[in-house]
Design a protein around this motif. Structure first.
Motif, mmCIF file in Angstrom:
data_model
loop_
_atom_site.group_PDB
_atom_site.id
_atom_site.type_symbol
_atom_site.label_atom_id
_atom_site.label_comp_id
_atom_site.label_asym_id
_atom_site.label_seq_id
_atom_site.Cartn_x
_atom_site.Cartn_y
_atom_site.Cartn_z
ATOM 1 N N TYR A 3 0.830 -1.195 0.000
ATOM 2 C CA TYR A 3 0.000 0.000 0.000
ATOM 3 C C TYR A 3 0.870 1.254 0.000
ATOM 4 O O TYR A 3 2.012 1.222 0.451
ATOM 5 C CB TYR A 3 -0.905 0.032 1.244
ATOM 6 N N ARG A 5 0.598 5.727 0.620
ATOM 7 C CA ARG A 5 -0.195 6.848 1.146
ATOM 8 C C ARG A 5 -0.162 7.967 0.116
ATOM 9 O O ARG A 5 0.885 8.314 -0.420
ATOM 10 C CB ARG A 5 0.414 7.324 2.454
ATOM 11 N N LYS A 6 -1.331 8.524 -0.167
ATOM 12 C CA LYS A 6 -1.438 9.619 -1.138
ATOM 13 C C LYS A 6 -2.185 10.785 -0.502
ATOM 14 O O LYS A 6 -2.844 10.613 0.494
ATOM 15 C CB LYS A 6 -2.200 9.149 -2.384
ATOM 16 N N THR A 7 -2.074 11.966 -1.126
ATOM 17 C CA THR A 7 -2.786 13.153 -0.666
ATOM 18 C C THR A 7 -3.696 13.635 -1.787
ATOM 19 O O THR A 7 -3.251 13.825 -2.921
ATOM 20 C CB THR A 7 -1.793 14.266 -0.283
ATOM 21 N N GLU A 14 -5.355 12.678 3.386
ATOM 22 C CA GLU A 14 -4.494 11.549 3.050
ATOM 23 C C GLU A 14 -5.362 10.304 2.942
ATOM 24 O O GLU A 14 -6.325 10.142 3.683
ATOM 25 C CB GLU A 14 -3.431 11.346 4.116
ATOM 26 N N PHE A 15 -4.999 9.417 2.003
ATOM 27 C CA PHE A 15 -5.707 8.154 1.851
ATOM 28 C C PHE A 15 -4.715 7.090 1.418
ATOM 29 O O PHE A 15 -3.620 7.393 0.967
ATOM 30 C CB PHE A 15 -6.885 8.278 0.877
ATOM 31 N N ILE A 16 -5.096 5.840 1.587
ATOM 32 C CA ILE A 16 -4.208 4.721 1.303
ATOM 33 C C ILE A 16 -4.789 3.894 0.178
ATOM 34 O O ILE A 16 -5.984 3.600 0.161
ATOM 35 C CB ILE A 16 -4.027 3.860 2.570
ATOM 36 N N LYS A 19 -0.548 -0.279 -4.112
ATOM 37 C CA LYS A 19 0.552 0.244 -4.917
ATOM 38 C C LYS A 19 0.300 0.053 -6.412
ATOM 39 O O LYS A 19 0.637 0.928 -7.207
ATOM 40 C CB LYS A 19 1.870 -0.412 -4.526
ATOM 41 N N GLU A 22 -1.709 2.966 -7.799
ATOM 42 C CA GLU A 22 -1.260 4.264 -7.282
ATOM 43 C C GLU A 22 -1.441 5.395 -8.296
ATOM 44 O O GLU A 22 -1.906 6.477 -7.953
ATOM 45 C CB GLU A 22 0.216 4.152 -6.891
ATOM 46 N N CYS A 28 -9.549 11.183 -3.249
ATOM 47 C CA CYS A 28 -9.881 10.318 -2.115
ATOM 48 C C CYS A 28 -11.321 9.823 -2.140
ATOM 49 O O CYS A 28 -11.615 8.759 -1.604
ATOM 50 C CB CYS A 28 -9.576 11.033 -0.806
#
Length: 51
Positions: A3, A5-7, A14-16, A19, A22, A28
């Motif tokens: 996984y 983490r992105k913004t 932030e959300f997960i 990969k 991605e 989100c």
């Protein structure tokens, strides 16, 4: 499974995500996706009007 983490560029949350998705996961929520689409439509119309 891996996984990352992105913004979200719309709300800053932030959300997960997995990969392997991605690059496809930009927003989100559907609400943020909708806001981005509305913003793009407004920018497209305003650039058309100013041309």
């Amino acid at each position: 499974m891996e996984y990352v983490r992105k913004t979200c560029p719309i709300c800053g949350s932030e959300f997960i995500v997995l990969k392997n998705v991605e690059e496809k996961a930009i927003y989100c929520t559907i609400e943020c996706l909708s806001a981005a689409q509305k913003k793009m439509k407004r920018e497209k119309v305003s650039s058309f009007v100013s041309a």
